[in-house]
Design a protein around this motif. Structure first.
Motif, mmCIF file in Angstrom:
data_model
loop_
_atom_site.group_PDB
_atom_site.id
_atom_site.type_symbol
_atom_site.label_atom_id
_atom_site.label_comp_id
_atom_site.label_asym_id
_atom_site.label_seq_id
_atom_site.Cartn_x
_atom_site.Cartn_y
_atom_site.Cartn_z
ATOM 1 N N LYS A 42 1.998 12.235 -1.491
ATOM 2 C CA LYS A 42 1.385 12.611 -2.756
ATOM 3 C C LYS A 42 1.865 13.993 -3.196
ATOM 4 C CE LYS A 42 -2.690 10.944 -3.447
ATOM 5 N NZ LYS A 42 -4.158 10.719 -3.442
ATOM 6 N N ASP A 100 0.187 16.615 -3.957
ATOM 7 C CA ASP A 100 -0.549 17.763 -3.428
ATOM 8 C C ASP A 100 -0.187 18.059 -1.977
ATOM 9 O OD1 ASP A 100 -1.619 15.514 -2.353
ATOM 10 O OD2 ASP A 100 -3.710 15.995 -2.798
ATOM 11 N N ASN A 101 0.986 17.597 -1.532
ATOM 12 C CA ASN A 101 1.506 17.852 -0.185
ATOM 13 C C ASN A 101 0.639 17.219 0.896
ATOM 14 O OD1 ASN A 101 3.569 18.903 1.412
ATOM 15 N ND2 ASN A 101 2.446 20.793 1.860
ATOM 16 N N THR A 102 0.074 16.056 0.602
ATOM 17 C CA THR A 102 -0.651 15.277 1.603
ATOM 18 C C THR A 102 -0.023 13.892 1.702
ATOM 19 O OG1 THR A 102 -2.257 14.460 -0.014
ATOM 20 C CG2 THR A 102 -2.807 16.503 1.151
ATOM 21 N N LYS A 109 -2.734 16.365 5.975
ATOM 22 C CA LYS A 109 -1.870 17.390 5.410
ATOM 23 C C LYS A 109 -0.461 17.267 5.993
ATOM 24 C CE LYS A 109 -4.589 19.893 2.717
ATOM 25 N NZ LYS A 109 -4.282 20.149 1.281
#
Length: 311
Positions: free
Chosen positions: A64, A66-68, A120
């Motif tokens: 994604k 959002d760096n997840t 994460k």
């Protein structure tokens, strides 16, 4: 002559007595033999072990914006020719780096047999090729066999930037490879643009990245949004052999405001309030039809009263 006749009669009588007796003895012996066989105890049948349900696990990853990373699984099994979803089962997730296997956590499948786990991306260490290796495991139970699925993806990032030029609405999408630690554009890759909806995203366009990993896609101006006109745009890369699935979202006030409040609509054929001329015409026609019925019933009663009575 009389003696010979008597001897012959005696022989016939003896034959008539002995033959039925012999046949009766044979039948009796057979019946007794059959009874002894039927009285013999049957050996108990060997118990056969019940077969366990063999579930299958579908495992995908979604990187994604959002760096997840979302780890998504779906458990189901084929029973009597149809697939059955398996709810309330524990699915464990692992990150594998070389020979080291690290437990990330677990989730319980919902009523649709699905379990999602978010992590994460910065907390994970890639291998020498910049790839991440994940595993989803269902340990099994007394009724089901164990099942597991594995996924290997390369780290990448998808960026989406809205651009408004007068009345022209476009989004610029960029695909970047970050597996080696340095950003590298990914060319000649088809990316789709979707609009967020209540159930499934609505596809509104697609584009192919150039040598800079960028693609520009035009957005229609007649999309309906919420009460403020906001729409959520979703850029997606689906089922890529190297990067798996990627997503990036952005919210813009590019839609037509649509309120969820109950308001009275104008009279129209397609609404619950028909036009006035149609309502008046319907009432007149119904009065004419029922008026004929009332006249007919009245005439029947009048004819019955005028019927002559017998003296």
């Amino acid at each position: 002559m009389k003696q010979v006749f008597k001897i012959v009669n005696y022989k016939a009588i003896i034959q008539k007595i002995l033959v039925p007796t012999f046949v009766l003895l044979l039948l009796t012996s057979n019946t007794a033999y059959a009874q002894t066989d039927s009285a013999k105890k049957e050996e108990p049948a060997e118990e056969t072990g019940t077969s366990l349900i063999a579930p299958s696990i579908e495992f995908i990853t979604v990187q994604k914006g959002d760096n997840t990373i979302d780890l998504k699984t779906a458990l189901k099994s084929k029973i009597k020719g149809s697939f059955i979803k398996l709810p309330l089962l524990k699915v464990s997730f692992f990150h594998i780096n070389g020979t080291t296997e690290t437990a990330l956590g677990f989730r319980i499948t919902d009523k649709n047999g699905k379990a999602d786990f978010n992590i994460k991306a910065d907390s994970l260490k890639t291998d020498d090729e910049g790839k991440l290796h994940f595993k989803a495991v269902f340990a099994g139970n007394k009724q089901m066999d164990a099942a597991e699925g594995e996924m290997t993806i390369k780290r990448a990032r998808l960026e989406i930037t809205p651009i408004k030029d007068d009345s022209l609405l476009t989004v610029q999408v960029k695909l970047i490879d970050i597996g080696t630690g340095t950003e590298k554009p990914v060319p000649e890759t088809v990316l789709g643009i979707f609009m967020h909806r209540l159930f499934n995203p609505l596809k509104i366009g697609e584009g192919t990245t150039d040598e800079n990993g960028e693609a520009s896609i035009e957005i229609p101006s007649n999309l309906t949004g919420d009460e403020k006109g906001n729409i959520t745009l979703l850029a997606k890369l689906d089922e890529n052999e190297t990067y798996g699935n990627l997503e990036a979202t952005v919210t813009q006030k590019w839609g037509i405001p649509l309120s969820d409040k109950m308001e009275s609509q104008q009279r129209a054929l397609w609404s619950t309030h028909p036009p006035m001329w149609m309502l008046i015409t319907f009432i007149i026609l119904m009065l004419v039809v029922w008026g004929h019925y009332i006249v007919i019933v009245f005439e029947l009663f009048r004819l019955r009263k005028e019927e002559p009575h017998q003296a």
